[in-house]
Scaffold this active site. Structure first.
Site, PDB file in Angstrom:
ATOM      1  N   HIS A   1     -22.951 -31.312  54.226  1.00 59.34           N
ATOM      2  CA  HIS A   1     -23.519 -30.049  54.542  1.00 59.34           C
ATOM      3  C   HIS A   1     -22.550 -29.242  55.754  1.00 59.34           C
ATOM      4  CE1 HIS A   1     -26.321 -26.654  54.537  1.00 59.34           C
ATOM      5  NE2 HIS A   1     -26.668 -26.542  55.901  1.00 59.34           N
TER       6      HIS A   1
ATOM      7  N   ASP B   1     -23.501 -31.951  49.512  1.00 60.65           N
ATOM      8  CA  ASP B   1     -24.304 -31.720  50.557  1.00 60.65           C
ATOM      9  C   ASP B   1     -25.901 -32.324  50.184  1.00 60.65           C
ATOM     10  OD1 ASP B   1     -26.104 -29.936  51.998  1.00 60.65           O
ATOM     11  OD2 ASP B   1     -25.050 -28.303  51.621  1.00 60.65           O
TER      12      ASP B   1
ATOM     13  N   SER C   1     -24.519 -21.887  55.284  1.00 62.16           N
ATOM     14  CA  SER C   1     -25.981 -22.086  55.315  1.00 62.16           C
ATOM     15  C   SER C   1     -26.816 -20.846  55.378  1.00 62.16           C
ATOM     16  CB  SER C   1     -26.260 -23.226  56.175  1.00 62.16           C
ATOM     17  OG  SER C   1     -27.689 -23.693  55.815  1.00 62.16           O
TER      18      SER C   1
END
Length: 265
Positions: A243, A215, A86
């Site tokens: 995610h 995600d 991320s």
């Protein structure tokens, strides 16, 4: 277990916003069981890092633990495999820019990937245009600092974690995140003023992208756009991963990283 003739690699794992080194607790022993060395890091003011959030206003300040670790890599014959999740993708990019010759490959795990043409904040700008999150639930944005030096922080609330980050992860890991999540700096403004990453340094490092197909934060279509925008050629996908693939699909994620260690190093 890794075969005796298979070269052992050094993985450095970098977490995303509001998380810490703790989020790799499933993946680290899997990679180590395969014979590899693994370093997990807390970025500044994250996990158990004691720096106050007020001191973390730029990507360099936030990524200082990673940059210090890279300083300690001997270089020459020793190279590392960086893995960024991320927001951690931006920290990877900075480490690649400052130490390109020490990175064998950089793995962007459903992560933000900058390019060498636009400002480092460009991927955030593009994501804000296509973001389909309609209800931020209990996600908190706070103004910090002084009137002359303000900055913004963010924190994922329990409902937001459950609905958007951990919706396919075990409930035990969701509860862990509810307990350990910390506010993270919003780096957009400082990144908008930062110079571009260079083709000569960041651009020359081998890059791998791992798509997480379920995600809800960085949706698959946006992950694919970043891959195309940054010119990444090495792409893998994990089915059924939210995610947080280190929780929802740790075995599959481990296989992706072992494949990277074998093929691209």
């Amino acid at each position: 277990m890794a075969e005796n003739n298979e070269k052992k690699q050094h993985f450095i794992l970098v977490h995303g916003a509001c998380h810490g080194a703790w989020c790799w607790y499933k993946l680290k022993p899997l990679l180590e069981a395969a014979g590899h060395r693994v370093t997990v890091l807390d970025m500044a003011a994250s996990g158990i890092d004691q720096r106050p959030l007020e001191e973390v206003r730029t990507l360099s300040e936030y990524s200082k633990p990673l940059l210090e670790t890279m300083d300690g890599v001997i270089g020459g014959g020793e190279k590392v495999i960086l893995v960024g999740h991320s927001l951690g993708g931006l920290s990877l990019a900075l480490a690649m820019e400052t130490h390109p010759d020490k990175v064998a490959a950089a793995v962007f795990l459903t992560a933000y990937v900058p390019d060498t043409v636009n400002s480092p904040s460009f991927v955030f700008d593009m994501h804000s245009e296509v973001n389909h999150i309609e209800d931020f639930l209990d996600m908190e944005f706070c103004s910090n600092g002084s009137t002359t030096q303000p900055f913004t922080s963010m924190l994922y609330g329990p409902k937001f974690l459950s609905s958007y980050l951990y919706h396919l992860s075990p409930i035990q890991d969701l509860e862990l995140a509810k307990t350990l999540a910390r506010p993270s700096p919003v780096l957009h403004e400082s990144l908008s003023k930062a110079k571009n990453f260079s083709e000569e340094k960041f651009g020359k490092v081998t890059k791998v992208y791992v798509i997480c197909k379920e995600d809800k934060i960085l949706e698959k279509q946006f992950q694919e756009w970043m891959i195309q925008n940054s010119g990444i050629q090495n792409v893998m996908e994990i089915e059924g991963a939210d995610h947080m693939p280190m929780f929802s699909k740790p075995q599959q994620l481990c296989q992706c990283l072992l494949h990277t260690a074998k093929k691209y190093v």
